[in-house]
Enzyme design. Structure first.
Site, short mmCIF file in Angstrom:
data_model
loop_
_atom_site.label_atom_id
_atom_site.label_comp_id
_atom_site.label_asym_id
_atom_site.label_seq_id
_atom_site.Cartn_x
_atom_site.Cartn_y
_atom_site.Cartn_z
N VAL A 57 18.86 75.24 9.03
CA VAL A 57 19.53 76.36 9.73
C VAL A 57 21.01 76.48 9.35
CG1 VAL A 57 17.89 76.22 11.66
CG2 VAL A 57 20.11 75.09 11.85
N SER A 75 20.52 69.47 15.28
CA SER A 75 21.64 68.57 14.95
C SER A 75 21.15 67.14 15.07
CB SER A 75 22.80 68.75 15.95
OG SER A 75 23.76 67.72 15.76
N ARG A 106 21.88 89.95 16.38
CA ARG A 106 21.05 91.02 15.77
C ARG A 106 20.08 91.60 16.78
NH1 ARG A 106 21.08 87.59 11.19
NH2 ARG A 106 18.97 86.76 11.48
N ALA A 114 23.06 73.73 22.65
CA ALA A 114 22.90 72.36 23.16
C ALA A 114 24.13 71.57 22.74
CB ALA A 114 21.63 71.73 22.58
N TYR A 145 30.35 64.16 14.80
CA TYR A 145 29.45 64.74 15.80
C TYR A 145 30.25 65.43 16.91
CZ TYR A 145 25.67 64.73 19.34
OH TYR A 145 24.73 65.08 20.28
N LYS A 149 30.41 69.54 17.61
CA LYS A 149 29.98 70.18 18.86
C LYS A 149 31.13 70.92 19.53
CE LYS A 149 25.59 68.85 19.15
NZ LYS A 149 24.45 69.78 19.21
N THR A 175 19.88 61.43 27.24
CA THR A 175 18.52 61.75 27.70
C THR A 175 17.52 60.94 26.89
OG1 THR A 175 19.27 63.97 28.28
CG2 THR A 175 16.89 63.66 28.04
N ARG A 186 19.21 54.66 19.26
CA ARG A 186 19.85 54.86 20.56
C ARG A 186 19.45 53.70 21.47
NH1 ARG A 186 19.30 61.44 21.08
NH2 ARG A 186 17.52 61.18 19.70
#
Ligand code: NAD
Ligand code: UDP
Length: 341
Positions: A57, A75, A106, A114, A145, A149, A175, A186
């Site tokens: 993307v 991401s 558009r 997010a 990072y 963001k 999360t 993580r």
């Protein structure tokens, strides 16, 4: 509604796709599978209202049909992932966000970003409220990072101001849940994998740093509510129940009944000392709050990992001794210090 989910094959993205499909939306999932997995969306592939497009993307979002909303989740999110892909992380936060905003524009569609609690950096205000501007080292190892963001938030806000775009920003706090990769680095996935493998749990630092862990089902309800809202945010989404990393290790040992020992490793540079969201805005604006306890959420995550013994075993090498690529970044210049445990 027809909704584009970028990063839809990832941990959170795939749960979001499920939630949207389950309530009757059409979903176009756009993902380059850099940290996501086809397996996460395999069960949706044959669904009439689900489409998967493999694309980066940051280059292009190849969607030409009109859409009602774009949820931009693409991401890398795990520290080892973004350390491994620094330029890609900056690109998807900047160019990827630009592509998502352009797609939404558009169609006159709602755009939801997010974002992350990382925009608060190593916070000097506790708990974190949305009006806190943060404490981020712009050249430190986490800046790839955090600043990506923060730029994404700035870009989203500028589009709202200049073209009255219908945008919303959620700041997601840690999360966890099923579909996380055992080797993703993580803390929750590492501790559960280590416990199930009978290996030592690796605590970085002395374990006194805090995080607030939100179960994925709760979080997804919040993102869906933000898609349905017209509120600009930012809105914190996370569980306000704060615990130390040491306490998390104890809880994982208790739930897995493992007799693993605990090993202490150096604390990564710029690792935030405390993190807890104030969720008053989410309660007021979205009528949202988490309901799943850490014990229940972790039990469900442990069960998911227990169903994948080979994957958990294979993660052993990657997470042994905190040696995950980039998990512990040595201090450079004055950017920060590695603190011994
Ligand atoms: P994840 O790594 O499981 O998912 C990210 C997804 O984005 C993956 O499927 C990956 O392949 C895809 N992706 C990355 N770059 C891309 C690109 N250029 N083009 C297309 N697809 C791309 O991570 P996650 O935990 O599901 O996080 C999802 C989003 O939520 C991220 O934006 C992350 O910053 C944010 N977030 C997550 C947490 C958390 O605790 N899980 C906390 C704060 C913010
Ligand atoms: N952490 C740890 N052991 C691990 C992985 C992480 O002690 O094996 C620590 C990490 O240093 C941080 C906390 O756990 O203080 C949460 O780390 P994670 O990478 O899950 O998320 P983030 O730092 O982005 O909140």
């Amino acid at each position: 509604m027809r909704i584009v989910v970028t990063g839809g094959a990832g941990f959170l993205g795939s749960h979001l796709c499920d939630a949207l499909i389950n309530r009757g939306d059409s979903v176009i999932c756009v993902d380059n599978l850099s940290t996501g997995r086809r397996e996460n969306i395999e069960h949706l592939m044959s669904h009439d209202e689900f489409e998967f497009i493999m694309a980066d993307v940051s280059e292009e979002i190849p969607v030409t049909v009109p859409v009602d909303a774009v949820a931009h989740l693409a991401s890398p999110a795990s520290p080892p992932d973004y350390h491994r892909m620094p330029l890609e992380t900056l690109a998807v936060g900047s160019r990827g966000t630009e592509q998502g905003l352009a797609l939404a524009q558009r169609s006159g569609a709602r755009f939801v970003l997010a974002s992350t609690s990382e925009v608060y950096g190593d916070p000097q205000v506790h708990p974190q409220t949305e009006d806190y501007w943060g404490h981020v080292n712009p050249i430190g190892p986490r800046s790839i990072y955090d600043e990506a963001k923060r730029f994404a938030e700035a870009l989203t806000s500028a589009h709202r101001r200049t073209s009255q775009a219908n945008t919303g920003i959620v700041r997601i706090f840690n999360t966890y849940g099923p579909r996380m990769r055992p080797h993703d680095g993580r803390v929750v996935t590492s501790f559960i994998s280590q416990a199930l493998n009978g290996d030592p749990l690796t605590i970085y630092g002395d374990g006194s740093q805090t995080r607030s862990f939100c179960y994925v089902d709760d979080l997804i309800r919040g993102i869906v509510a933000m898609i349905d809202s017209t509120d600009p945010g930012p809105v914190n989404l996370g569980n306000p129940h704060e615990r130390t990393v040491g306490e998390l290790a104890e809880l994982v040992l208790q739930l897995t009944k493992a007799d693993s020992t605990i090993e202490y490793h150096p604390l990564p540079v710029d690792d935030p000392a405390r993190r807890r969201p104030l969720i008053t805005r989410a309660q007021q604006v979205l009528g949202w709050e988490p309901v799943v306890s850490d014990e229940d959420g972790l039990r469900r995550t442990v069960q998911y990992f227990q169903g994948r013994p080979e994957e958990v075993e294979a993660a052993r090498e990657a997470i042994a001794g905190g040696q995950l690529d980039g998990a512990v970044v040595p201090a450079q210049g004055t950017a920060g210090v590695v603190q011994a445990a």
